[in-house]
Design a protein around this motif. Structure first.
Motif, PDB file in Angstrom:
ATOM      1  N   ILE A   1     -10.139  -4.394  -2.288  1.00 17.86           N
ATOM      2  CA  ILE A   1     -10.661  -4.534  -3.646  1.00 17.86           C
ATOM      3  C   ILE A   1     -10.092  -3.465  -4.565  1.00 17.86           C
ATOM      4  N   VAL A   2     -10.026  -2.242  -4.036  1.00 15.18           N
ATOM      5  CA  VAL A   2      -9.563  -1.140  -4.881  1.00 15.18           C
ATOM      6  C   VAL A   2      -8.135  -1.393  -5.351  1.00 15.18           C
ATOM      7  N   ASP A   3      -7.310  -1.943  -4.456  1.00 18.09           N
ATOM      8  CA  ASP A   3      -5.924  -2.240  -4.857  1.00 18.09           C
ATOM      9  C   ASP A   3      -5.889  -3.217  -6.017  1.00 18.09           C
TER      10      ASP A   3
ATOM     11  N   ARG B   1       0.842  -1.190   0.000  1.00 15.31           N
ATOM     12  CA  ARG B   1       0.000   0.000   0.000  1.00 15.31           C
ATOM     13  C   ARG B   1       0.883   1.248   0.000  1.00 15.31           C
TER      14      ARG B   1
ATOM     15  N   LEU C   1     -13.474  -0.288   5.633  1.00  9.68           N
ATOM     16  CA  LEU C   1     -13.632  -1.495   4.813  1.00  9.68           C
ATOM     17  C   LEU C   1     -12.489  -1.609   3.806  1.00  9.68           C
ATOM     18  N   ASP C   2     -12.128  -0.475   3.234  1.00 10.52           N
ATOM     19  CA  ASP C   2     -11.099  -0.471   2.204  1.00 10.52           C
ATOM     20  C   ASP C   2      -9.772  -0.972   2.749  1.00 10.52           C
TER      21      ASP C   2
ATOM     22  N   PHE D   1     -16.879   0.476  -3.327  1.00  8.00           N
ATOM     23  CA  PHE D   1     -17.667  -0.156  -2.273  1.00  8.00           C
ATOM     24  C   PHE D   1     -19.150   0.180  -2.371  1.00  8.00           C
TER      25      PHE D   1
ATOM     26  N   ARG E   1      -7.912   8.508  -4.106  1.00 12.03           N
ATOM     27  CA  ARG E   1      -7.965   7.163  -3.530  1.00 12.03           C
ATOM     28  C   ARG E   1      -9.271   6.952  -2.781  1.00 12.03           C
TER      29      ARG E   1
ATOM     30  N   LEU F   1     -16.434   3.351   4.812  1.00 11.32           N
ATOM     31  CA  LEU F   1     -15.892   2.791   3.573  1.00 11.32           C
ATOM     32  C   LEU F   1     -14.375   2.683   3.640  1.00 11.32           C
ATOM     33  N   MET F   2     -13.730   3.667   4.255  1.00 12.82           N
ATOM     34  CA  MET F   2     -12.267   3.603   4.344  1.00 12.82           C
ATOM     35  C   MET F   2     -11.834   2.477   5.275  1.00 12.82           C
TER      36      MET F   2
ATOM     37  N   PHE G   1     -10.633  -4.995   3.158  1.00 12.32           N
ATOM     38  CA  PHE G   1     -10.891  -5.719   1.899  1.00 12.32           C
ATOM     39  C   PHE G   1     -10.319  -4.884   0.774  1.00 12.32           C
TER      40      PHE G   1
ATOM     41  N   LEU H   1      -8.251  -3.802  -8.163  1.00 14.28           N
ATOM     42  CA  LEU H   1      -8.780  -3.167  -9.369  1.00 14.28           C
ATOM     43  C   LEU H   1      -7.724  -2.265 -10.002  1.00 14.28           C
ATOM     44  N   GLU H   2      -6.938  -1.595  -9.153  1.00 15.02           N
ATOM     45  CA  GLU H   2      -5.879  -0.743  -9.705  1.00 15.02           C
ATOM     46  C   GLU H   2      -4.842  -1.579 -10.437  1.00 15.02           C
TER      47      GLU H   2
ATOM     48  N   GLU I   1      -0.633   7.644   0.004  1.00 13.24           N
ATOM     49  CA  GLU I   1      -0.621   8.839  -0.827  1.00 13.24           C
ATOM     50  C   GLU I   1      -1.126  10.056  -0.080  1.00 13.24           C
TER      51      GLU I   1
ATOM     52  N   THR J   1     -12.388   4.324  -3.462  1.00 12.72           N
ATOM     53  CA  THR J   1     -12.978   3.516  -2.394  1.00 12.72           C
ATOM     54  C   THR J   1     -14.489   3.672  -2.372  1.00 12.72           C
TER      55      THR J   1
ATOM     56  N   LEU K   1     -17.888   7.962   4.903  1.00 11.51           N
ATOM     57  CA  LEU K   1     -16.519   7.848   4.391  1.00 11.51           C
ATOM     58  C   LEU K   1     -15.651   7.024   5.336  1.00 11.51           C
TER      59      LEU K   1
ATOM     60  N   GLU L   1      -6.275  -2.336 -13.702  1.00  8.12           N
ATOM     61  CA  GLU L   1      -6.236  -1.139 -14.537  1.00  8.12           C
ATOM     62  C   GLU L   1      -4.852  -0.990 -15.171  1.00  8.12           C
TER      63      GLU L   1
END
Lengths: 266, 100
Positions: free
Chosen positions: A40-42, A5, A34-35, B26, B18, A31-32, A38, A44-45, A8, B22, A28, A48
């Motif tokens: 997921i965003v990593d 990770r 959760l992020d 989500f 970022r 969600l953060m 899990f 997906l990046e 940033e 997220t 927020l 990408e």
């Protein structure tokens, strides 16, 4: 590429600068939270990044290459027939594999008619989604035949077969023939009246070939009159030989298009 | 827009990229799972819409509807979070098309 990770931004810091309502802030934060757990965003990046790296290796489409107006023709339906054929082929392959679990290529007598026929009836009448499955297989096969033919017309009338794409045109000729062979062999498998007499026509067409006719009829149909060997041969051609040959040729065909790029319309 | 540096217009909140990802990932996930789950609950409650009125389980059915509504609301709510440089199209001046 790594899943380490990268920090940033300051997770808490930026939030204080905004005037967020409690709901927004809570949302927020949730969600953060959760992020962080899990990731997921990593992933997906990563996807990408991979997507763009792969894209870098693709040739420019000819609209890009020749700076053509790219608003319209890119979606011109005639240019999608090759992809359409491929999709139909994939659908037929998947549904065909599933039908293969239940079909038996036997001309032995059974309750209604032959084992082959009865199995097809069983698939349609008794199996869950069986009618749907067989229809899907049939329709995708018909659509593939039509799409392949129209694809050939498009290639011919736009002159896309011309230098340097002659080889791919020839492969395409082979492929359309094999597609029809695929259709024919599949047509015989239910061993209905239509199948049977289509087989009879096939035998007689083979026999009408000068000099090698009898040999061809023996080879393809297993004799001069239809029977168990005929159905067996059609089955093996349809599910064992043709799938490998056609899949390989389609891969080659598309690979060459990929390498050479799509031909610009003349 | 009176002051673009305030990072806050009527109902848009500018967040770091970022965080924007997220939120998008989500909330979409919630919305999709929630809506599908809601319909599954509705199906269960009404026995795939085959049940007689007396046999419908009202609590489960309401839970299904609530889940669908909540998922939609979550999704709608999350559209207020935007990354820098994003704006609702209706607020912005015309971008001007690239062609012609």
């Amino acid at each position: 590429m790594s899943l380490e990770r990268k920090e940033e931004h300051d997770h808490r810091g930026w939030m204080k600068e905004r005037d967020l309502s409690p709901i927004e802030q809570g949302y927020l934060m949730t969600l953060m939270w959760l992020d962080k757990r899990f990731r997921i965003v990593d992933y997906l990046e990563l996807l990408e990044t991979m997507y763009y790296r792969v894209n870098l290796q693709m040739p420019k489409s000819h609209t890009e290459q020749y700076n053509l107006d790219n608003k319209f023709w890119y979606w011109y339906p005639l240019y999608s027939l090759g992809a359409f054929s491929t999709i139909a082929y994939i659908v037929a392959a998947v549904t065909g594999a599933l039908l293969g679990f239940y079909y038996a290529p036997s001309t032995a007598a059974a309750q209604e008619a032959t084992v082959a026929y009865d199995q097809v009836v069983m698939i349609m009448m008794e199996m869950n989604f069986g009618f749907f499955l067989r229809s899907l297989h049939r329709w995708s096969a018909q659509i593939m035949t039509a799409a392949v033919f129209l694809h050939m017309l498009r290639v011919y009338f736009t002159g896309a077969y011309k230098e340097p794409r002659e080889v791919n045109w020839l492969i395409g000729i082979v492929l359309i023939s094999l597609t029809m062979a695929f259709g024919y062999t599949g047509y015989l498998l239910p061993w209905t009246q239509l199948s049977y007499w289509a087989g009879q026509i096939g035998v007689e067409m083979a026999l009408s070939v000068p000099f090698i006719g009898e040999w061809v009829a023996q080879l393809v149909f297993g004799g001069f009159s239809l029977g168990a060997p005929t159905l067996q041969r059609m089955y093996v051609l349809h599910v064992f030989i043709l799938p490998f040959v056609v899949t390989a040729l389609i891969a080659l065909h598309i690979g060459i298009v990929w390498m050479q790029g799509i031909a610009e319309p003349h | 827009m009176s002051d673009s540096s305030s990072e806050r217009t009527d109902d848009a909140v500018v967040v770091p990229m970022r965080v924007y990802k997220t939120v998008t990932v989500f909330s979409t996930l919630f919305a999709v799972v929630g809506v599908v789950g809601g319909f599954v609950l509705l199906d269960i409650a009404t026995d795939r819409a085959q049940a007689d009125l007396a046999e419908v389980q009202p609590l489960v059915a309401l839970a299904g509807v609530a889940l669908i509504v909540a998922s939609a609301a979550t999704y709608a709510f999350s559209t207020r979070f935007q990354a820098a440089g994003m704006r609702n199209a209706k607020d912005g001046e015309d971008e001007g098309s690239n062609h012609e």
